[in-house]
Design a protein around this motif. Structure first.
Motif, PDB file in Angstrom:
ATOM      1  N   ALA A  38       0.846  -1.199   0.000  1.00 57.50           N
ATOM      2  CA  ALA A  38       0.000   0.000   0.000  1.00 57.50           C
ATOM      3  C   ALA A  38       0.876   1.241   0.000  1.00 57.50           C
ATOM      4  N   VAL A  61      -9.084   2.683   3.684  1.00 58.50           N
ATOM      5  CA  VAL A  61      -8.892   2.805   2.235  1.00 58.50           C
ATOM      6  C   VAL A  61      -7.412   2.616   1.935  1.00 58.50           C
ATOM      7  N   TYR A  62      -7.106   1.575   1.156  1.00 59.56           N
ATOM      8  CA  TYR A  62      -5.727   1.252   0.789  1.00 59.56           C
ATOM      9  C   TYR A  62      -5.493   1.639  -0.670  1.00 59.56           C
ATOM     10  N   THR A  63      -4.510   2.501  -0.892  1.00 59.19           N
ATOM     11  CA  THR A  63      -4.094   2.854  -2.245  1.00 59.19           C
ATOM     12  C   THR A  63      -2.829   2.072  -2.576  1.00 59.19           C
ATOM     13  N   ALA A  68      -5.910  -4.430  -7.722  1.00 55.78           N
ATOM     14  CA  ALA A  68      -6.876  -4.346  -6.627  1.00 55.78           C
ATOM     15  C   ALA A  68      -7.676  -5.634  -6.514  1.00 55.78           C
ATOM     16  N   LYS A  79     -13.232  -3.366  -4.250  1.00 55.04           N
ATOM     17  CA  LYS A  79     -12.427  -2.544  -5.145  1.00 55.04           C
ATOM     18  C   LYS A  79     -13.173  -1.236  -5.372  1.00 55.04           C
ATOM     19  N   GLY A 135     -11.489   1.596  -6.765  1.00 54.35           N
ATOM     20  CA  GLY A 135     -10.711   2.382  -7.708  1.00 54.35           C
ATOM     21  C   GLY A 135      -9.723   1.479  -8.408  1.00 54.35           C
ATOM     22  N   ARG A 180      -6.587   1.434  -8.351  1.00 51.73           N
ATOM     23  CA  ARG A 180      -5.545   1.014  -7.411  1.00 51.73           C
ATOM     24  C   ARG A 180      -6.016   1.194  -5.971  1.00 51.73           C
ATOM     25  N   GLU A 181      -7.291   1.029  -5.739  1.00 52.95           N
ATOM     26  CA  GLU A 181      -7.849   1.327  -4.422  1.00 52.95           C
ATOM     27  C   GLU A 181      -8.745   0.199  -3.930  1.00 52.95           C
ATOM     28  N   THR A 187     -11.189  -0.780  -0.458  1.00 53.86           N
ATOM     29  CA  THR A 187     -11.811  -0.260   0.753  1.00 53.86           C
ATOM     30  C   THR A 187     -12.330  -1.415   1.604  1.00 53.86           C
TER      31      THR A 187
END
Length: 549
Positions: A106, A118-120, A135, A166, A168, A170-171, A173
């Motif tokens: 992350a 929320v992990y980017t 993701a 998923k 995003g 690259r995101e 939640t």
């Protein structure tokens, strides 16, 4: 808490003195003490790292105390499995050698409210086969551990997860059903390890086995697994973290379970290194030779676990009486050769952060005593009712520590009127006691080294919630305090709830605390750099190993 002189009482003293010869005491790694213990551990001087090796190395052979059952991270809650997996698979965050937490896969972690994470993801990570981390892989890896039907060994961390989605390109939640102080911390362990969705689905139930293989993103890749012989890892030259690209081209693991054979392999150079979670009887033989012993900062502790809801040992008064009769200083100095630190609670100072919450835990720790009290033990036993049925304890085969601790505890039990018997469990099968109720049949308790995964005592004490997979006796004496602690995100307020739970757990003793254990790291003098702390169970500890020129 200051150490006291070793005092041996009655039958316990006779057993301890008899064992001194078996333990090989007399010398000392740091001057020794009056007890004749082989080592003199200073808790303030435990290491977290060793000097990184500077030279490339073609091959390093590392020994494991047994062959892993699986390398699938969600099935890896044990020493050998995590020792290997820590170099193969990684999570969105990871524990560091100093036992803090940093981002890994992350790029960032945000908590917009108390029930959302929320992990980017980083955009430069690939699996060993070259496919990019997505993701979807993260959603799959975490999502397969959610729910009561999951096979994961890490289910306690996912108890309050409502969804993993998923959100995003690259995101990802994660939404919780309620605030949970352990989830975000726990993701730095193997519980949060990310695997390739495509590879895992293709392999099915064989994923993580010699037949099904593995696919992760770590600094080493799984090259081969020859059952009964070796697991071999290869350097991942394309690893995303430039500071942890290995200097070792090939890392091979052997499976020597017998302590004497393992020590001899280290002495002769057939094996380059090993982590010991219990000191082998011949540990002193490695001093002054071609290997270096490092004692490291550790979450590991030694305990006696009650595992049945009926029988003599199911009675809290019996457990309290037995602990009152046990001299944990004798266990530390005689059985562990000085390589243990007596502790009155299950979670000692390694779990205390350097902050206000940690100060509260240290204050509570200092309020307890480890002094044995035979008269109090007899009085407690008199209040316990019928204690005529023997207590049967599981003892791991090929372990002098298990055998000698059992001898001391049998003597302590005899001194106050308890009959204690033992049953030897082969080392290869001992791990089954944690997960298989049938393996526990006929036993009232077993000796165990256990470890938490983060610097928070709640991480261990949450084991004693009634629905925990590790709470075999369904102990519920501190359920409300633990629930309050877990739902409290403020560290100081959480500490207060956890200390209240600790007080009840230390009174009722579902597990009897018998000492904190440093990591025992042995490295051949031709190499250096392995992580020395408990982080080796979740951090790529071999990535910094190199040759010593």
């Amino acid at each position: 808490m200051s150490k006291r002189p070793l005092t041996l009482i009655g039958a316990l003293g006779v057993a301890a003195l008899a064992l001194t010869a078996c333990a090989g005491g007399g010398g000392s790694a740091s001057g020794g003490g009056s007890t004749g213990a082989a080592f003199d551990i200073d808790p303030a001087e435990l290491a977290t790292t060793t000097e990184p090796g500077g030279a490339p190395v073609d091959q390093v052979t590392w020994n494991l105390p047994y062959e892993p059952l699986s390398l699938d991270p969600m099935l890896s809650f044990n020493y050998a499995e995590n020792t290997v997996d820590a170099n193969l698979c990684e999570g969105l965050t990871r524990i560091t050698p100093d036992l803090s937490i940093e981002n890994a896969l992350a790029e960032s972690v945000d908590a917009p409210d108390d029930t959302t994470y929320v992990y980017t993801l980083r955009d430069d990570v690939a699996f060993w086969d070259g496919t990019p981390l997505t993701a979807d892989d993260v959603v799959y890896s975490l999502g397969r551990q959610v729910g009561p039907d999951s096979a994961t060994y890490w289910g306690d961390y996912f108890a309050n997860v409502a969804s993993v989605e998923k959100t995003g390109e690259r995101e990802v939640t994660v939404t919780m059903t309620q605030p949970d102080a352990l989830f975000e911390q726990g993701m730095s362990s193997a519980a949060g390890a990310i695997v390739s969705k495509a590879a895992a689905e293709a392999a099915g139930e064989q994923f993580g086995t010699p037949q099904g293989g593995l696919m992760c993103t770590g600094p080493f890749s799984l090259e081969s697994w020859e059952p009964g012989k070796a697991i071999t890892l290869a350097k991942n030259a394309e690893y995303w973290d430039a500071e942890l690209v290995p200097k070792v081209e090939q890392l091979s693991f052997s499976f020597i379970a017998d302590e004497s054979t393992a020590v001899n392999a280290l002495r002769t150079g057939d094996v380059d290194g090993q982590f010991f979670y219990l000191p082998p009887a011949g540990l002193t033989q490695l001093e002054g030779g071609d290997a270096t012993i490092t004692f490291g900062e550790s979450y590991i502790f030694w305990s006696l676990r009650a595992i049945q809801e009926t029988g003599t040992f199911s009675n809290p008064k019996v457990r309290e009486a037995l602990l009152a009769a046990i001299d944990t200083e004798a266990i530390a100095d005689v059985v562990f050769q000085g390589a243990a630190i007596p502790s009155p609670v299950l979670t000692g100072p390694a779990y205390y952060a350097d902050d206000e919450a940690g100060d509260l835990f240290r204050e509570a720790y200092d309020s307890y005593s480890i002094e044995p009290d035979i008269e109090r033990a007899k009085q407690l036993l008199a209040e316990a009712g019928d204690v005529s049925a023997p207590i049967v304890l599981g003892v791991q085969g090929s372990s002098a520590v298990h055998e000698q601790t059992a001898n001391l505890i049998q003597a302590a039990g005899e001194a106050i009127g308890l009959t204690i018997e033992t049953k030897v469990i082969p080392v290869e099968q001992f791990g089954n006691l944690y997960f298989d109720a049938k393996a526990r049949e006929g036993l009232d308790g077993f000796f165990t080294t256990y470890y938490g995964n983060v610097t928070d005592p709640l991480d261990v004490y949450t084991t004693f919630t009634p629905d925990s997979t590790n709470n075999f006796i369904k102990y519920d004496g501190a359920a409300q305090e633990l629930a309050d602690a877990r739902s409290t995100l403020d560290p100081v307020e959480r500490a207060k709830h956890t200390i209240a739970a600790q007080e009840k757990i230390t009174r009722d003793l579902p597990w009897l605390p018998m000492g904190d254990l440093p990591v025992i790291l042995v490295q051949n003098n031709a190499i250096s750099g392995a992580t020395a702390s408990s982080a080796y169970l979740g951090y790529p500890w071999a990535a910094t190993i190199g040759g010593v020129e």
